[in-house]
Write a protein that holds these residues in place. Structure first.
Motif, PDB file in Angstrom:
ATOM      1  N   LYS A   1       0.850  -1.158  -0.024  1.00  0.00           N
ATOM      2  CA  LYS A   1       0.059   0.021   0.084  1.00  0.00           C
ATOM      3  C   LYS A   1       0.729   1.197   0.141  1.00  0.00           C
ATOM      4  O   LYS A   1       1.719   1.283   0.786  1.00  0.00           O
ATOM      5  CB  LYS A   1      -0.968  -0.073   1.301  1.00  0.00           C
ATOM      6  CG  LYS A   1      -2.126  -0.852   0.998  1.00  0.00           C
ATOM      7  CD  LYS A   1      -2.070  -2.408   1.410  1.00  0.00           C
ATOM      8  CE  LYS A   1      -2.907  -3.362   1.107  1.00  0.00           C
ATOM      9  NZ  LYS A   1      -2.771  -4.636   1.523  1.00  0.00           N
TER      10      LYS A   1
ATOM     11  N   GLU B   1      -2.959   5.141   0.410  1.00  0.00           N
ATOM     12  CA  GLU B   1      -3.795   4.004   0.850  1.00  0.00           C
ATOM     13  C   GLU B   1      -3.737   3.588   2.292  1.00  0.00           C
ATOM     14  O   GLU B   1      -4.915   3.280   2.904  1.00  0.00           O
ATOM     15  CB  GLU B   1      -3.370   2.709   0.009  1.00  0.00           C
ATOM     16  CG  GLU B   1      -3.697   2.940  -1.664  1.00  0.00           C
ATOM     17  CD  GLU B   1      -3.061   2.196  -2.474  1.00  0.00           C
ATOM     18  OE1 GLU B   1      -3.789   1.570  -3.508  1.00  0.00           O
ATOM     19  OE2 GLU B   1      -2.030   1.496  -2.161  1.00  0.00           O
TER      20      GLU B   1
ATOM     21  N   ILE C   1     -15.725  -2.140   6.314  1.00  0.00           N
ATOM     22  CA  ILE C   1     -15.170  -1.756   5.098  1.00  0.00           C
ATOM     23  C   ILE C   1     -15.687  -0.367   4.798  1.00  0.00           C
ATOM     24  O   ILE C   1     -16.767  -0.071   5.099  1.00  0.00           O
ATOM     25  CB  ILE C   1     -15.865  -2.543   3.876  1.00  0.00           C
ATOM     26  CG1 ILE C   1     -15.749  -4.148   3.881  1.00  0.00           C
ATOM     27  CG2 ILE C   1     -15.168  -2.125   2.485  1.00  0.00           C
ATOM     28  CD1 ILE C   1     -16.340  -4.733   3.056  1.00  0.00           C
TER      29      ILE C   1
ATOM     30  N   GLY D   1     -14.077   1.328   0.862  1.00  0.00           N
ATOM     31  CA  GLY D   1     -13.360   0.169   0.034  1.00  0.00           C
ATOM     32  C   GLY D   1     -12.324  -0.369   0.822  1.00  0.00           C
ATOM     33  O   GLY D   1     -11.831  -1.266   0.157  1.00  0.00           O
ATOM     34  N   TRP D   2     -11.931   0.063   1.939  1.00  0.00           N
ATOM     35  CA  TRP D   2     -10.772  -0.663   2.727  1.00  0.00           C
ATOM     36  C   TRP D   2     -11.103  -1.228   3.992  1.00  0.00           C
ATOM     37  O   TRP D   2     -11.815  -0.856   4.713  1.00  0.00           O
ATOM     38  CB  TRP D   2      -9.592   0.659   2.915  1.00  0.00           C
ATOM     39  CG  TRP D   2      -9.352   0.924   1.705  1.00  0.00           C
ATOM     40  CD1 TRP D   2      -9.552   2.092   1.046  1.00  0.00           C
ATOM     41  CD2 TRP D   2      -7.987   0.296   0.981  1.00  0.00           C
ATOM     42  NE1 TRP D   2      -8.681   2.061  -0.227  1.00  0.00           N
ATOM     43  CE2 TRP D   2      -7.791   1.269  -0.334  1.00  0.00           C
ATOM     44  CE3 TRP D   2      -7.114  -0.673   1.235  1.00  0.00           C
ATOM     45  CZ2 TRP D   2      -6.972   0.965  -1.339  1.00  0.00           C
ATOM     46  CZ3 TRP D   2      -6.317  -0.847   0.245  1.00  0.00           C
ATOM     47  CH2 TRP D   2      -6.087  -0.200  -0.735  1.00  0.00           C
ATOM     48  N   HIS D   3     -10.556  -2.289   4.281  1.00  0.00           N
ATOM     49  CA  HIS D   3     -10.835  -3.226   5.427  1.00  0.00           C
ATOM     50  C   HIS D   3     -10.025  -2.794   6.903  1.00  0.00           C
ATOM     51  O   HIS D   3      -8.701  -2.354   6.789  1.00  0.00           O
ATOM     52  CB  HIS D   3     -10.643  -4.501   5.345  1.00  0.00           C
ATOM     53  CG  HIS D   3     -11.538  -5.209   4.557  1.00  0.00           C
ATOM     54  ND1 HIS D   3     -12.523  -5.998   4.809  1.00  0.00           N
ATOM     55  CD2 HIS D   3     -11.836  -5.355   3.031  1.00  0.00           C
ATOM     56  CE1 HIS D   3     -13.313  -6.458   4.054  1.00  0.00           C
ATOM     57  NE2 HIS D   3     -12.874  -6.084   2.954  1.00  0.00           N
TER      58      HIS D   3
ATOM     59  N   ARG E   1      -7.903  -4.247   0.364  1.00  0.00           N
ATOM     60  CA  ARG E   1      -9.167  -4.163  -0.221  1.00  0.00           C
ATOM     61  C   ARG E   1      -9.908  -5.487   0.124  1.00  0.00           C
ATOM     62  O   ARG E   1     -11.284  -5.744  -0.142  1.00  0.00           O
ATOM     63  CB  ARG E   1      -9.161  -3.758  -1.670  1.00  0.00           C
ATOM     64  CG  ARG E   1      -8.688  -2.365  -1.801  1.00  0.00           C
ATOM     65  CD  ARG E   1      -8.914  -2.157  -3.582  1.00  0.00           C
ATOM     66  NE  ARG E   1      -8.760  -0.855  -3.818  1.00  0.00           N
ATOM     67  CZ  ARG E   1      -9.296   0.388  -3.695  1.00  0.00           C
ATOM     68  NH1 ARG E   1     -10.477   0.056  -3.290  1.00  0.00           N
ATOM     69  NH2 ARG E   1      -8.973   1.356  -4.006  1.00  0.00           N
ATOM     70  N   SER E   2      -9.360  -6.552   0.695  1.00  0.00           N
ATOM     71  CA  SER E   2      -9.781  -7.860   1.045  1.00  0.00           C
ATOM     72  C   SER E   2      -9.552  -7.883   2.477  1.00  0.00           C
ATOM     73  O   SER E   2      -8.597  -7.167   2.827  1.00  0.00           O
ATOM     74  CB  SER E   2      -9.244  -8.851   0.179  1.00  0.00           C
ATOM     75  OG  SER E   2      -9.442  -8.707  -1.103  1.00  0.00           O
TER      76      SER E   2
END
Ligand code: MF3
Ligand code: CO
Length: 273
Positions: free
Chosen positions: A5, A9, A98, A101-103, A173-174
């Motif tokens: 990242k 990010e 989330i 879009g980010w965990h 993102r996951s």
């Protein structure tokens, strides 16, 4: 494949992690004997949605709740239910969101009143092991250095059981990215750590033996010997000199200290970290 990242990010991931910490703080404010874990789960889901995020655990591989609430001998993935917490219970509260879009994904173990000295010590040592692992999350080291630090402090030094079946993981993102981050292992082995790797480091440590089993519901993981288990998890970014912790335990700990129904491990002795 490991996904690194960039700073923009990581800034977004810090916000996701912070929302998890804030949600854990709300839980720390209200926990008491008599709380039902189902009511906590409901509160968790509402708080996350009120903050424009999604509870990431819900429907993940069919998981049916907003959070994992694991009481006493439940190691992880405990289902919220109507049962009321009682004095002397411990509970791992594991939350994922989330946001943009980010965990974010982390956990904290609370003690409802006094579970006894032995269990408070398990809480303290497990938390310490998390920070010892985090200290190793520096570029140039390897995953095994984190794993070894956790195992050394919990299993070798204190004789606790380190769960083998479940591990920490990359986050982005996951919810689950490479690499895996076991809580046991050898120094100098595994993937090399590089700036911009984001890891969920999560020791799951048993008071007794390391063996666990999964209940028929397909999720609830319990210790085989029925003894309690403790779980702490932080979201961490690998940096060149010092790991950067994206989650924030300080707000959770403040609420924990201010809640007279919660016993805190750090009240026993000054933390050594
Ligand atoms: N924090 C856990 C993990 O890292 C929880 C995910 S399980 C879920 O794997 F199904 F509830 F999402
Ligand atoms: Co996790």
């Amino acid at each position: 494949m490991i996904i690194y990242k960039n700073n923009d990010e990581v800034n977004l991931m810090r916000q996701s992690a912070l929302l998890v910490s804030q949600t854990l703080t709300e839980v720390a404010k209200v926990l008491r004997p008599g709380s039902s874990t189902l009511s906590l789960d409901k509160m968790i889901g509402e708080f996350i949605r009120d903050h424009h995020a999604i509870p990431s655990f819900l429907n993940y591989n069919g998981y049916p709740f907003n959070s994992c609430l694991s009481v006493n001998d439940v190691v992880v993935h405990g289902f919220p239910n109507k049962n009321e917490l009682k004095e002397g219970d411990i509970i791992s509260v594991d939350i994922g969101v989330i946001l943009n879009g980010w965990h974010g994904d982390h956990a904290y173990t609370f003690a409802i009143e006094n579970p006894g000295k032995e269990v408070m010590q398990l809480i303290k040592i497990t938390k310490e092991s998390l920070y010892l692992g985090i200290e190793k999350a520096v570029a140039g080291n390897r995953i095994g250095d984190i794993s070894y630090a956790i195992q050394e402090h919990t299993e070798k030094k204190h004789g606790y059981g380190v769960v083998r079946e479940l591990v920490g993981h990359g986050l982005g993102r996951s919810m689950h990215e490479d690499p895996q981050v076991p809580n046991y292992g050898k120094r100098g082995t595994g993937a090399k750590l590089k700036e911009g790797m984001v890891l969920a480091i999560e020791p799951m440590i048993n008071l007794g033996k390391r063996d666990v089993y999964t209940e028929d519901d397909g999720w609830t993981v319990r210790t085989k010997d029925g003894k309690p288990s403790v779980h702490f998890e932080h979201d961490v970014c690998v940096r060149n000199k010092k790991a950067e912790i994206l989650s924030d335990y300080s707000i959770i700990e403040k609420a924990e200290h201010n809640n007279p129904n919660l016993f805190t491990a750090t009240a026993l002795t000054t933390p050594c970290i």
